[in-house]
Design a protein around this motif. Structure first.
Motif, PDB file in Angstrom:
ATOM      1  N   THR A   1       0.842  -1.192   0.000  1.00 38.62           N
ATOM      2  CA  THR A   1       0.000   0.000   0.000  1.00 38.62           C
ATOM      3  C   THR A   1       0.881   1.248   0.000  1.00 38.62           C
ATOM      4  O   THR A   1       1.839   1.336   0.765  1.00 38.62           O
ATOM      5  N   ILE A   2       0.549   2.218  -0.852  1.00 38.99           N
ATOM      6  CA  ILE A   2       1.273   3.483  -0.875  1.00 38.99           C
ATOM      7  C   ILE A   2       0.821   4.320   0.313  1.00 38.99           C
ATOM      8  O   ILE A   2      -0.366   4.575   0.491  1.00 38.99           O
ATOM      9  N   LYS A   3       1.795   4.752   1.105  1.00 38.49           N
ATOM     10  CA  LYS A   3       1.493   5.499   2.321  1.00 38.49           C
ATOM     11  C   LYS A   3       1.822   6.980   2.212  1.00 38.49           C
ATOM     12  O   LYS A   3       1.461   7.759   3.093  1.00 38.49           O
ATOM     13  N   GLY A   4       2.535   7.367   1.181  1.00 34.99           N
ATOM     14  CA  GLY A   4       2.926   8.764   1.044  1.00 34.99           C
ATOM     15  C   GLY A   4       4.049   8.901   0.051  1.00 34.99           C
ATOM     16  O   GLY A   4       4.217   8.065  -0.848  1.00 34.99           O
ATOM     17  N   VAL A   5       4.859   9.957   0.226  1.00 34.53           N
ATOM     18  CA  VAL A   5       5.936  10.234  -0.720  1.00 34.53           C
ATOM     19  C   VAL A   5       7.203  10.650   0.017  1.00 34.53           C
ATOM     20  O   VAL A   5       7.162  11.149   1.137  1.00 34.53           O
ATOM     21  N   ARG A   6       8.318  10.435  -0.649  1.00 33.83           N
ATOM     22  CA  ARG A   6       9.591  10.983  -0.216  1.00 33.83           C
ATOM     23  C   ARG A   6       9.945  12.093  -1.199  1.00 33.83           C
ATOM     24  O   ARG A   6       9.893  11.886  -2.411  1.00 33.83           O
ATOM     25  N   TYR A   7      10.323  13.276  -0.673  1.00 28.52           N
ATOM     26  CA  TYR A   7      10.584  14.400  -1.557  1.00 28.52           C
ATOM     27  C   TYR A   7      11.671  15.305  -0.985  1.00 28.52           C
ATOM     28  O   TYR A   7      12.020  15.221   0.198  1.00 28.52           O
ATOM     29  N   LYS A   8      12.213  16.138  -1.864  1.00 26.44           N
ATOM     30  CA  LYS A   8      13.173  17.147  -1.447  1.00 26.44           C
ATOM     31  C   LYS A   8      12.487  18.502  -1.499  1.00 26.44           C
ATOM     32  O   LYS A   8      11.904  18.879  -2.516  1.00 26.44           O
ATOM     33  N   ASN A   9      12.551  19.236  -0.375  1.00 26.51           N
ATOM     34  CA  ASN A   9      11.883  20.533  -0.331  1.00 26.51           C
ATOM     35  C   ASN A   9      12.686  21.589  -1.083  1.00 26.51           C
ATOM     36  O   ASN A   9      13.734  21.299  -1.680  1.00 26.51           O
ATOM     37  N   LYS A  10      12.221  22.815  -1.038  1.00 26.10           N
ATOM     38  CA  LYS A  10      12.858  23.890  -1.801  1.00 26.10           C
ATOM     39  C   LYS A  10      14.306  24.089  -1.395  1.00 26.10           C
ATOM     40  O   LYS A  10      15.152  24.469  -2.211  1.00 26.10           O
ATOM     41  N   ALA A  11      14.614  23.804  -0.119  1.00 24.01           N
ATOM     42  CA  ALA A  11      15.983  23.966   0.381  1.00 24.01           C
ATOM     43  C   ALA A  11      16.871  22.767   0.056  1.00 24.01           C
ATOM     44  O   ALA A  11      18.056  22.757   0.381  1.00 24.01           O
ATOM     45  N   GLY A  12      16.301  21.723  -0.560  1.00 25.03           N
ATOM     46  CA  GLY A  12      17.065  20.540  -0.907  1.00 25.03           C
ATOM     47  C   GLY A  12      17.101  19.486   0.175  1.00 25.03           C
ATOM     48  O   GLY A  12      17.800  18.474   0.037  1.00 25.03           O
ATOM     49  N   GLU A  13      16.354  19.693   1.250  1.00 28.48           N
ATOM     50  CA  GLU A  13      16.316  18.736   2.363  1.00 28.48           C
ATOM     51  C   GLU A  13      15.328  17.617   2.053  1.00 28.48           C
ATOM     52  O   GLU A  13      14.221  17.871   1.559  1.00 28.48           O
ATOM     53  N   GLU A  14      15.720  16.388   2.330  1.00 32.53           N
ATOM     54  CA  GLU A  14      14.830  15.251   2.079  1.00 32.53           C
ATOM     55  C   GLU A  14      13.772  15.155   3.164  1.00 32.53           C
ATOM     56  O   GLU A  14      14.063  15.204   4.354  1.00 32.53           O
ATOM     57  N   GLN A  15      12.529  15.030   2.729  1.00 40.50           N
ATOM     58  CA  GLN A  15      11.387  14.975   3.634  1.00 40.50           C
ATOM     59  C   GLN A  15      10.509  13.780   3.262  1.00 40.50           C
ATOM     60  O   GLN A  15      10.603  13.236   2.164  1.00 40.50           O
ATOM     61  N   THR A  16       9.650  13.402   4.203  1.00 46.51           N
ATOM     62  CA  THR A  16       8.610  12.417   3.902  1.00 46.51           C
ATOM     63  C   THR A  16       7.262  13.028   4.260  1.00 46.51           C
ATOM     64  O   THR A  16       7.150  13.816   5.195  1.00 46.51           O
ATOM     65  N   ALA A  17       6.261  12.670   3.483  1.00 48.03           N
ATOM     66  CA  ALA A  17       4.899  13.120   3.754  1.00 48.03           C
ATOM     67  C   ALA A  17       3.979  11.926   3.622  1.00 48.03           C
ATOM     68  O   ALA A  17       4.169  11.080   2.745  1.00 48.03           O
ATOM     69  N   PHE A  18       2.981  11.857   4.501  1.00 49.93           N
ATOM     70  CA  PHE A  18       2.087  10.708   4.539  1.00 49.93           C
ATOM     71  C   PHE A  18       0.637  11.154   4.383  1.00 49.93           C
ATOM     72  O   PHE A  18       0.251  12.236   4.819  1.00 49.93           O
ATOM     73  N   ALA A  19      -0.141  10.315   3.733  1.00 53.47           N
ATOM     74  CA  ALA A  19      -1.566  10.587   3.547  1.00 53.47           C
ATOM     75  C   ALA A  19      -2.269   9.280   3.230  1.00 53.47           C
ATOM     76  O   ALA A  19      -1.645   8.305   2.811  1.00 53.47           O
ATOM     77  N   ALA A  20      -3.585   9.284   3.426  1.00 46.46           N
ATOM     78  CA  ALA A  20      -4.363   8.086   3.134  1.00 46.46           C
ATOM     79  C   ALA A  20      -4.383   7.789   1.636  1.00 46.46           C
ATOM     80  O   ALA A  20      -4.437   6.635   1.223  1.00 46.46           O
ATOM     81  N   LEU A  21      -4.332   8.851   0.818  1.00 46.56           N
ATOM     82  CA  LEU A  21      -4.394   8.681  -0.631  1.00 46.56           C
ATOM     83  C   LEU A  21      -3.387   9.619  -1.283  1.00 46.56           C
ATOM     84  O   LEU A  21      -3.360  10.816  -0.981  1.00 46.56           O
TER      85      LEU A  21
END
Length: 530
Positions: free
Chosen positions: A193-213
Motif C-alpha cells: 500500500t502506498i502510504k505517502g511520498v519521499r521528496y526534497k523541499n525547496k531547500a534541498g532537504e529530504e522529507q517524507t509526507a504521509f496521507a491516506a491517498l
C-alpha cells in the motif's frame, strides 16, 4: 441535396457500425493487468521514518503530486469537500509552455461544475467560438454548437502559465490546502500500500509526507507513473511554437487549422494582442533552432502555406527568434490498481494535442473522482478504497477515450501522405466537414467536448471514409477507383481500430458490462484490491 443525402445515410451507418463493433469486441478486448509495479520510484517504508505513525492519523487526507492544471483543480476540489490536501509541486513559478492554452467548451462546462470558472478571468483569456480549416486555398468555418447553452459557455484560450497560477491561487486560498514547492523522489510503500511520498523541499532537504491517498499528477514527463501504470508512450510528432503579435486572424475568436504539407499548423489567440502558432513537425526530431535550420524550415516550407492574412506576422515572429519546441506525446491509460495511490492528468493519459482535448479530459476525470469520493469520510482503508476506485477507470472511459481517439485519429487523417488513399481520406474529411447539417455539427460537437460519445465518433469517422469512396466512384467507377476506394476503407480501419483497441473496446463502448462500473462505496471489512 448532398447534405440531405448524408443526413439520411448516417442513421443507417450508426446501426450497421454498432453491429460491427460488437463483432470486433472479441478480437479487441484484452484484460488489464491488476498488479502493483515495483521499481525505483517506490520505496519501502522502514524504520527510518522515526516516530511518524503511518498506521494511525496522517497529516493530510490526500497528497497531490504536481500543481499543473489537473493537480491544482483537484486540490481545490478536494479541499472544498473538507479534505486536508498537501500539494507538492516541483516549481511554483509561472510555467512557460506552448500547449495547454486552448480549453474546449466541454472543458469550460467542467470548470463551471467544479466552481473554478473564475480562473479564466483577469488573465486576458479569449473566447473561442469554433474553428476555421484551410486547405489548398479553400477555407471553411466550423462553429461550436452552443445554441442550447448559456451565453457564457464557449471555448477559452489563454497563456497556460497565467491560467495555472490562477488555479494555484484558488487552491491555496483554502485553509485546508497546503501548497509546497518540492521534488517528489519516490512513493512510500508498506505491505503493498502506498502510504505517502519521499521528496526534497525547496531547500534541498529530504522529507517524507504521509496521507491516506496519494494522487500523482506530475505531468507528461512523470517520473512516478511506472510505479502505477504500464506506460506505452508514443511521440508521433513535435510542436514548434511561436507567438504572433498584433496579428489579425482570418476569423476572430476561432481556432485555425491549416492542413499543410507535411502536417497541420494550428493558430489561436492567447491574449488580446497575441496569437499562438504551433507548427507540427512529424517525428521525434526537429530542425535545429540553435544553428538556424529551424528558421530556414519555417520560412521556406511553412510560410508559403500560411493564410495570407497572417503571413507577415508569421515572418516577423520567426525573425524575432523566440521559437520553442516540445514533443507531442500519446499514451493510453493502462493503470495498475494500487492501494493508496491514483494517477491523474498527463501522468496517466495523453493524446495528440491537435484537438486541444487534454484539459477537458483532466477536468472531466476530476469530476468523476470527486463524485466517487464524496460519500466517503475515511480514506484510510487503502485496499477497500482501491477496489472501489477501480470504478473510476471505467466511468471515465467513454468521455476520455472518445476525446483521445478523435485526437489521435484526426492527426493521422490531417497529415499529408505519399499514400494516395490517405490523401483521399484527408480531402474527404475536409469536404465532409463543409457539408453542413449533421456532417458539421456532429464532428464539431465531438471536438468541442460537448458530446463525447464513442459511437458518434466511429459513425462520423466511417461516414467520412464512405463519403470519400462515393466521391471516387462518381461519375464512373473504374477498376482503379474501386481499388482506391477499398484501400481508403482499409486505411481508415487501420487508423481508428488500433486506437480503439489501445483504449479498450469494452470500457469505451460497453462500460455497463464491466463489474467495476457498479462498485459501491467501501464498508469496513473489505480488504482486497482486485
Amino acid at each position: 441535396m448532398e447534405s440531405q443525402l448524408w443526413n439520411w445515410i448516417l442513421p443507417l451507418l450508426i446501426s450497421s457500425l454498432l453491429i460491427s463493433i460488437v463483432a470486433f469486441y472479441g478480437f479487441f478486448f484484452k484484460p488489464k493487468r491488476n498488479s502493483i509495479r515495483h521499481d525505483r520510484t517506490v520505496s519501502t517504508v522502514t524504520s527510518d521514518v522515526g516516530s511518524v505513525n503511518i498506521t494511525g492519523d496522517t497529516v493530510a487526507d490526500v497528497i497531490v503530486v504536481g500543481a499543473g492544471v489537473a493537480g491544482s483543480a483537484l486540490a481545490y476540489t478536494l479541499g472544498k469537500d473538507k479534505r486536508r490536501v498537501h500539494v507538492i509541486e516541483r516549481d511554483l513559478s509561472e510555467p512557460d509552455r506552448i500547449v495547454g492554452e486552448l480549453l474546449q467548451p466541454g472543458g469550460y462546462l467542467k470548470l463551471l461544475e467544479l466552481g473554478i470558472e473564475d480562473c479564466v478571468e483577469e488573465i486576458d483569456a479569449q473566447r473561442v467560438y469554433g474553428y476555421a480549416l484551410f486547405k489548398d486555398g479553400k477555407r471553411i468555418r466550423l462553429a461550436y454548437p452552443l445554441e442550447k447553452f448559456h451565453e457564457d459557455v464557449s471555448g477559452r484560450s489563454f497563456h497556460n502559465g497565467r491560467f495555472i497560477q490562477r488555479m494555484r491561487e484558488k487552491a491555496a486560498s483554502l485553509p485546508n490546502v497546503q501548497l509546497e514547492q518540492g521534488t517528489v523522489v519516490s512513493l512510500l510503500e508498506e505491505n503493498g500500500t502506498i502510504k505517502g511520498v519521499r521528496y526534497k523541499n525547496k531547500a534541498g532537504e529530504e522529507q517524507t509526507a504521509f496521507a491516506a491517498l496519494t494522487i500523482v499528477c506530475d505531468g507528461c514527463f512523470s517520473n512516478l507513473r511506472r510505479s502505477l501504470c504500464n506506460p506505452q508512450v508514443e511521440v508521433p510528432s513535435c510542436f514548434v511554437g511561436l507567438v504572433l503579435e498584433n496579428c489579425n486572424l482570418p476569423y476572430a475568436n476561432h481556432g485555425h487549422v491549416v492542413l499543410a504539407d507535411p502536417s497541420p499548423i494550428l493558430m489561436y489567440p492567447i491574449s488580446s494582442t497575441e496569437v499562438r502558432c504551433l507548427v507540427d513537425v512529424p517525428g521525434q526530431k526537429v530542425p535545429s533552432i540553435a544553428n538556424g535550420e529551424m528558421k530556414n524550415y519555417l520560412k521556406t516550407v511553412v510560410a508559403p502555406q500560411m493564410p495570407h492574412e497572417v503571413y507577415d506576422s508569421f515572418i516577423a515572429a520567426i525573425d524575432k527568434g523566440n521559437i520553442k519546441s516540445m514533443p507531442n506525446r500519446s499514451m493510453p491509460a493502462s493503470p495498475y490498481p494500487t492501494p493508496g495511490a491514483l494517477l491523474m492528468g498527463d501522468a496517466f493519459n495523453m493524446r495528440h494535442p491537435l484537438t486541444g482535448g487534454g484539459m477537458t479530459v483532466a477536468l472531466a476525470d476530476i469530476v468523476v473522482l470527486r463524485n466517487l469520493l464524496r460519500p466517503l469520510r475515511d480514506l484510510s482503508d487503502g485496499a477497500s478504497l482501491c477496489k472501489y476506485l477501480e470504478s473510476f477507470y471505467t466511468l471515465r472511459k467513454p468521455v476520455a477515450a472518445t476525446i483521445n481517439t478523435l485526437a489521435n485519429a484526426l492527426y493521422q487523417v490531417f497529415c499529408s501522405s505519399k499514400n494516395e488513399a490517405r490523401n483521399e481520406m484527408r480531402e474527404a474529411c475536409f469536404d465532409y466537414l463543409g457539408l453542413g447539417g449533421m456532417c458539421t455539427s456532429g464532428p464539431v460537437s465531438l471536438l468541442s467536448g460537448l458530446n463525447p460519445r464513442p459511437l458518434t465518433l466511429v459513425c462520423h469517422f466511417f461516414a467520412v471514409a464512405i463519403y470519400g469512396v462515393i466521391r471516387l466512384l462518381i461519375p464512373f467507377p473504374s477498376p482503379k477507383r474501386i481499388w482506391l476506394g477499398a484501400k481508403l476503407i482499409s486505411g481508415a480501419s487501420g487508423i481508428i481500430f488500433p486506437i480503439i483497441k489501445a483504449e479498450g473496446v469494452r470500457q469505451m463502448f460497453f462500460p455497463a458490462t464491466v463489474p467495476a462500473y457498479y462498485r459501491a462505496p467501501p464498508v469496513k471489512g473489505e480488504t482486497k484490491c482486485s
